[in-house]
Design an enzyme around this catalytic site. Structure first.
Site, short mmCIF file in Angstrom:
data_model
loop_
_atom_site.label_atom_id
_atom_site.label_comp_id
_atom_site.label_asym_id
_atom_site.label_seq_id
_atom_site.Cartn_x
_atom_site.Cartn_y
_atom_site.Cartn_z
N LYS A 196 0.73 -0.99 -0.20
CA LYS A 196 0.00 0.06 0.33
C LYS A 196 1.05 1.09 -0.31
CE LYS A 196 0.67 1.64 3.76
NZ LYS A 196 2.11 2.26 3.79
N TYR B 87 -4.17 3.77 6.55
CA TYR B 87 -4.81 2.87 7.49
C TYR B 87 -6.31 3.03 7.86
CZ TYR B 87 -0.71 -0.02 7.18
OH TYR B 87 0.88 -0.78 6.50
#
Ligand code: NAD
Length: 437
Positions: free
Chosen positions: A183, A268
């Site tokens: 990510k 996140y």
């Protein structure tokens, strides 16, 4: 001897294992029958301690050590033999690769490291020795494409600066390899779409390494929310921030990182809230505060506060920063309890908590679970998907959706207004196959 006889037969590995076990069982039975004629109690001597029938898949078990009232340990690890595991090439030997991912192979049951890709050959040779990777399976960024000729590599795990994710995903797919990509998936929606197309064209899997979605505590909270264990959820507050150092690192370079705290750590909060409730936001609003006199923030943003509004009416308030002491948590406010994780997004030491009323008491609990390595869980899920030809739980589409929302958040902050997003009906629309328990 039995092994060498079977080796002369040209059979697939599984068939040979099966024959080996069946022949072994027959030979043991014959041996036991002949020994039974002796006057000594030979069968007792030969009998194994645990008299349960051997499990055909080769699992072992142990009798419980503690009383039934103690915390359950779960099954013993059941690692596959190395020759059966899915092979990974690790691209980029930086902090995450060396500190977390490579050590995590020790906790994997279905995945093994078989190749390394680095611009620094000396470092790659050292790491290759540490993890038993042969020298012929070390690549650099220029000769990477020749990885297509390496049959030991099934999956390429990309752990490079964000701006390099798209290029290496596309090159991996063209080399016929499946891709596990860190990510944020890339630096733009357009890049994410190119990555998905390249993997589709090559008929290869693409998974984004959203480790939180494979982590058991976070999965438990998702269940509590979805089953309305404490009633309907009214609000979620999530924070993920850290105090970043060296101003010359790639994370503070716009071209390499794509942005600052938002795509790096703020993602996140965004991704976990989407995972917990399964809905997609219909409106976002963001505000950015950055001290441009700070040498770290010449190109990228520091503090981002953002709000996500979901179709059910639920709102999540999220915050991220590159200048406050590391703080990685979320709290879910439901009708009959508040609960969450603190820390929620760290590599280890994750802690769940919940608070609810019972008679005259307000109960505040911090349930503890035996920790699991999140990187091992996510890699083994990818290996399952490769082997059974299933779409990963966090496929490219999941990373693309985050990138669409991040672009909307930047637009909102620039224009200081809420930004509407396409309304999606249903839940978990961008996720694939649920990970095995
Ligand atoms: P890092 O800087 O420690 O490592 C990056 C690696 O890329 C280094 O080995 C470096 O030599 C190499 N590299 C190749 N070309 C480069 C270039 N032009 N500039 C700089 N480095 C170059 O970074 P990291 O912390 O390992 O992060 C790598 C990726 O992993 C990022 O995408 C990051 O977002 C992601 N990440 C994910 C997690 C997670 O928990 N899932 C945690 C940390 C990082």
């Amino acid at each position: 001897m039995l092994h060498s006889i079977l080796d002369t037969l040209e059979l697939p590995v599984e068939r040979r294992h099966f024959l080996f076990r069946s022949t072994q069982t027959l030979l043991s039975a014959a041996l036991l029958a002949s020994m039974a004629s002796y006057e000594t109690n030979a069968s007792e001597l030969l009998a194994p301690q645990n008299t349960s029938a051997p499990d055909p898949v080769g699992k072992v078990s142990l009798p419980p050590l503690e009383a039934q009232t103690e915390q359950k340990k779960g099954p013993l690890p059941n690692p596959e033999p190395m020759e059966k595991r899915i092979g990974y090439a690790i691209v980029g030997l930086g902090h995450l690769a060396l500190e977390e991912v490579l050590p995590a192979f020790g906790a994997c049951e279905k995945s093994k490291v078989t190749a390394l890709v680095s611009g620094d050959r000396t470092k790659a040779l050292t790491v290759a020795k540490q993890y038993g990777v042969p020298e012929k399976s070390i690549y650099d960024y220029q000769n990477f494409d020749s990885i297509k000729n390496n049959p030991d590599v099934d999956v390429v795990y990309i752990i490079l600066p964000n701006s390099m994710h798209a290029e290496f995903t596309i090159r991996s797919a063209k080399a016929g390899k499946h891709v596990l990509c860190e990510k944020p998936m890339a630096n733009s929606v357009a890049e994410c779409e190119q990555m998905i197309k390249a993997c589709e064209d090559a008929k290869r899997k693409l998974m984004i390494a959203y480790r939180i979605q494979y982590e058991p505590n976070n999965t438990e909270i998702k269940k509590m929310i979805r089953e309305e264990k404490y009633g309907k959820v009214k609000n979620i507050v999530a924070v993920n921030g850290q105090n970043i150092g060296d101003p010359s690192q790639w994370r503070l370079n716009k071209q390499l990182a794509g942005g600052g705290s938002l795509p790096d750590v703020g993602i996140y909060c965004l991704n976990t809230v989407r995972f917990l409730i399964g809905e997609e936001p219909v409106e976002v609003y963001a505000q950015i505060s950055t001290d441009t006199n700070d040498p770290r923030f010449k190109e990228v943003e520091d503090v981002v506060d953002f709000q996500l509004t979901f179709p059910s009416g639920l709102r999540a308030m999220c915050g991220t920063s590159y200048s406050h002491h590391q703080s990685r948590n979320y709290r879910v406010y439901a009708e009959r309890a508040f609960f969450g994780m603190d820390p929620a997004f760290a590599y280890g030491g994750l802690q769940m908590y919940r608070s609810f009323a019972q008679d005259e008491l307000e109960i505040y609990e911090t349930p503890k679970r035996t920790p699991k390595n999140q990187f091992a869980l996510e890699m083994d899920h990818m290996s399952d998907c490769v082997r059974s030809d299933k779409k990963p739980f966090t496929p490219g589409e999941e990373g693309l959706q985050d990138m669409k929302i991040i672009e909307a958040l930047y637009l909102s902050a620039r224009e200081n207004r809420p930004v509407q997003l396409k309304k999606h009906e249903g839940k978990d629309l961008f996720r694939g196959t649920e990970p095995k328990k």
